[in-house]
Scaffold this motif. Structure first.
Motif, PDB file in Angstrom:
ATOM      1  N   LEU A 176       0.794  -1.227   0.000  1.00 32.24           N
ATOM      2  CA  LEU A 176       0.000   0.000   0.000  1.00 32.24           C
ATOM      3  C   LEU A 176       0.826   1.275   0.000  1.00 32.24           C
ATOM      4  O   LEU A 176       0.387   2.301  -0.517  1.00 32.24           O
ATOM      5  CB  LEU A 176      -0.986   0.000   1.179  1.00 32.24           C
ATOM      6  N   ASN A 177       2.011   1.245   0.592  1.00 34.17           N
ATOM      7  CA  ASN A 177       2.851   2.443   0.577  1.00 34.17           C
ATOM      8  C   ASN A 177       3.489   2.677  -0.780  1.00 34.17           C
ATOM      9  O   ASN A 177       3.871   3.799  -1.114  1.00 34.17           O
ATOM     10  CB  ASN A 177       3.943   2.345   1.646  1.00 34.17           C
ATOM     11  N   GLU A 178       3.612   1.600  -1.546  1.00 35.38           N
ATOM     12  CA  GLU A 178       4.321   1.677  -2.823  1.00 35.38           C
ATOM     13  C   GLU A 178       3.410   1.978  -4.006  1.00 35.38           C
ATOM     14  O   GLU A 178       3.820   2.620  -4.961  1.00 35.38           O
ATOM     15  CB  GLU A 178       5.054   0.339  -3.095  1.00 35.38           C
ATOM     16  N   ALA A 179       2.190   1.456  -3.971  1.00 38.27           N
ATOM     17  CA  ALA A 179       1.343   1.564  -5.158  1.00 38.27           C
ATOM     18  C   ALA A 179      -0.130   1.409  -4.784  1.00 38.27           C
ATOM     19  O   ALA A 179      -0.469   0.900  -3.712  1.00 38.27           O
ATOM     20  CB  ALA A 179       1.736   0.484  -6.174  1.00 38.27           C
ATOM     21  N   ILE A 180      -0.990   1.845  -5.703  1.00 38.05           N
ATOM     22  CA  ILE A 180      -2.431   1.574  -5.586  1.00 38.05           C
ATOM     23  C   ILE A 180      -2.641   0.133  -6.031  1.00 38.05           C
ATOM     24  O   ILE A 180      -2.184  -0.279  -7.105  1.00 38.05           O
ATOM     25  CB  ILE A 180      -3.246   2.533  -6.466  1.00 38.05           C
ATOM     26  N   VAL A 181      -3.300  -0.645  -5.202  1.00 36.22           N
ATOM     27  CA  VAL A 181      -3.541  -2.060  -5.497  1.00 36.22           C
ATOM     28  C   VAL A 181      -4.880  -2.188  -6.230  1.00 36.22           C
ATOM     29  O   VAL A 181      -5.935  -1.858  -5.681  1.00 36.22           O
ATOM     30  CB  VAL A 181      -3.559  -2.894  -4.192  1.00 36.22           C
TER      31      VAL A 181
END
Length: 452
Positions: A176-181
């Motif tokens: 979640l911190n890295e990308a929209i899932v």
């Protein structure tokens, strides 16, 4: 992260084509808390897949149906700036579609049906991820089957709440911190890793289950209407949007026919007190309806719903007089054949009950075998051509004047069954389908258009 987490679900019309997907991408971009997106199959795709899974077709009809699905997906791909980023993966999914559609056992094996039905969501999530990437958002396409664990009841699988929470923390939280899932609604997997489905409308349920598992603050359901209305606006133009509903009211409305929500959606939201928002992806600026645990106001009348295609079964026997265990035997047979009963009325020698009949699936299951089994106990009469009209509200069993207002409004109509008193939130009538639209209009005028 968890306190501000929002999960957004987009329905089939919201991801129907490239332009619609762009609307959804803008909604996601405009809310920094939205880190998980759940998508349905593009509008029309699921109907084609259901046809392939459940209808005996000629080779040419299978070919044509696969081509219709392919056309919907390729029409979106053609507008992508970087189509080649997704084309190979889409080709793999379309190959899987053809392999399953032409499989000689597709009509016999429920596990193959669910695998086939999963393809709509798997394709739309692949394409929507690319639309987000085009708009300079970091996004990944995540296979929900890694997390959404269910039993092996293909077609209407039940979720394993504890495992979903465990796997969501393990596999989704770190992303979640890295990308929209971006992930799929409606589908899951059993302990053996086989694809399962949650039943139609299950994408809302998926979003709510993930919201529960990750302790999200908000679960947004984006559809093609501006929230939940006092009744279906297609029946009467006087229908009004509702700014808020309680989970109990929303659950009643969903159960009794409001198409905007899936009945099971409220359960996970209620368990973890996740606020649910329903709005239009075409007009997000118009707001929508908030579903909350406790509403500021609890009016006697909140909404009117209609559920079409109801079947009434009447079982009758003189032996029922003073007979212990008769009802138990009748309902044991109904349960054995996986039929769900809604309204029940009883007299000294007869019991009538209603069954929901979406797309005639009940007629299929209420087969000769079921009837023959019931006929060992009693006479059986099966009637269709009915709709179920329900008034949803609060404290209806104890508020003065509630029943008289309703009955006065519908005095001119033939009501085949009435159910009231078992629940403070509703009063239901079984009516002839030819009368149901007018009954809804008359009730709406009496309860919502006269300064109530």
């Amino acid at each position: 992260m968890s306190n501000a987490l929002t999960i957004a679900k987009f329905g089939g019309t919201s991801v129907a084509n490239y332009d619609a997907m762009q609307n959804c991408a803008r909604i996601v971009k405009n809310n920094a808390a939205t880190r998980i997106v759940v998508v349905s199959a593009a509008a029309g795709v699921t109907n084609h897949l259901v046809r392939l899974a459940h209808t005996p077709l000629t080779q040419q009809q299978i070919e044509e149906t696969c081509a219709a699905v392919t056309k919907i997906e390729l029409t979106i791909v053609e507008k992508l700036a970087n189509a080649m980023a997704v084309q190979p993966k889409l080709d793999d999914l379309l190959s899987e579609l053809r392999m399953l559609a032409f499989h000689e056992e597709i009509l016999k094996r429920d596990d193959l049906k669910d695998q086939l039905l999963s393809l709509g969501e798997r394709m739309s999530s692949l394409l929507f991820t690319e639309v987000l990437l085009e708009q300079n958002e970091r996004a990944i396409n995540f296979d929900v089957r890694k997390v959404l664990r269910t039993d092996s009841e293909f077609g209407e699988a039940a979720p394993d709440i504890d495992k979903i929470a465990e796997y969501a923390e393990a596999y989704i939280r770190p992303e979640l911190n890295e990308a929209i899932v971006v992930t799929q609604g409606f589908i899951g997997s059993d302990e053996q890793g086989r694809t399962t489905t949650l039943g139609r409308g299950g994408s809302d349920f998926t979003a709510a289950l993930l919201a529960e598992g990750l302790g999200a603050e908000v679960c947004e359901i984006w559809t093609d209407v501006n929230g939940v209305y006092t009744t279906d606006p297609r029946i009467t133009a006087a229908a009004k949007p509702l700014p808020e509903l309680s989970f109990e009211e929303a659950a009643e409305m969903a159960t009794f026919g409001a198409k905007v929500l899936h009945p099971a959606t409220m359960e996970p939201a209620l368990r973890k007190n996740v606020r649910v928002f329903v709005g239009s992806s075409k007009e997000p600026e118009k707001g929508g309806t908030w579903l909350v645990k406790d509403c500021k106001e609890e009016p006697a009348f909140r909404a009117i719903t209609r559920r079409k295609e109801q079947v009434m079964v009447t079982v009758k026997t003189p032996k029922m007089m003073y007979a212990q265990g008769f009802l138990q035997q009748v309902f044991a047979i109904i349960a054995k054949h996986r039929l769900s009963v809604d309204l029940v009325t009883t007299s000294e020698i007869a019991v009538s009950f209603t069954l929901d009949n979406p797309a005639n699936s009940v007629a299929h299951r209420l087969n000769k075998e079921t009837i023959a089994e019931l006929e060992t106990l009693c006479e059986v009469k099966v009637e269709d051509g009915f709709d179920l009209v329900t008034v949803v509200g609060n404290h209806m069993h104890s508020a003065k004047g509630v029943s008289s207002q309703i009955f006065t409004a519908v005095a001119e109509f033939n009501l085949r069954m009435i159910c009231f008193g078992a629940n403070p939130h509703n009063m239901s009538f079984l009516v002839n389908e030819s009368d149901s639209s007018e009954i809804v209009r008359v009730l709406h005028r009496a309860l919502f258009e006269t300064g109530q």
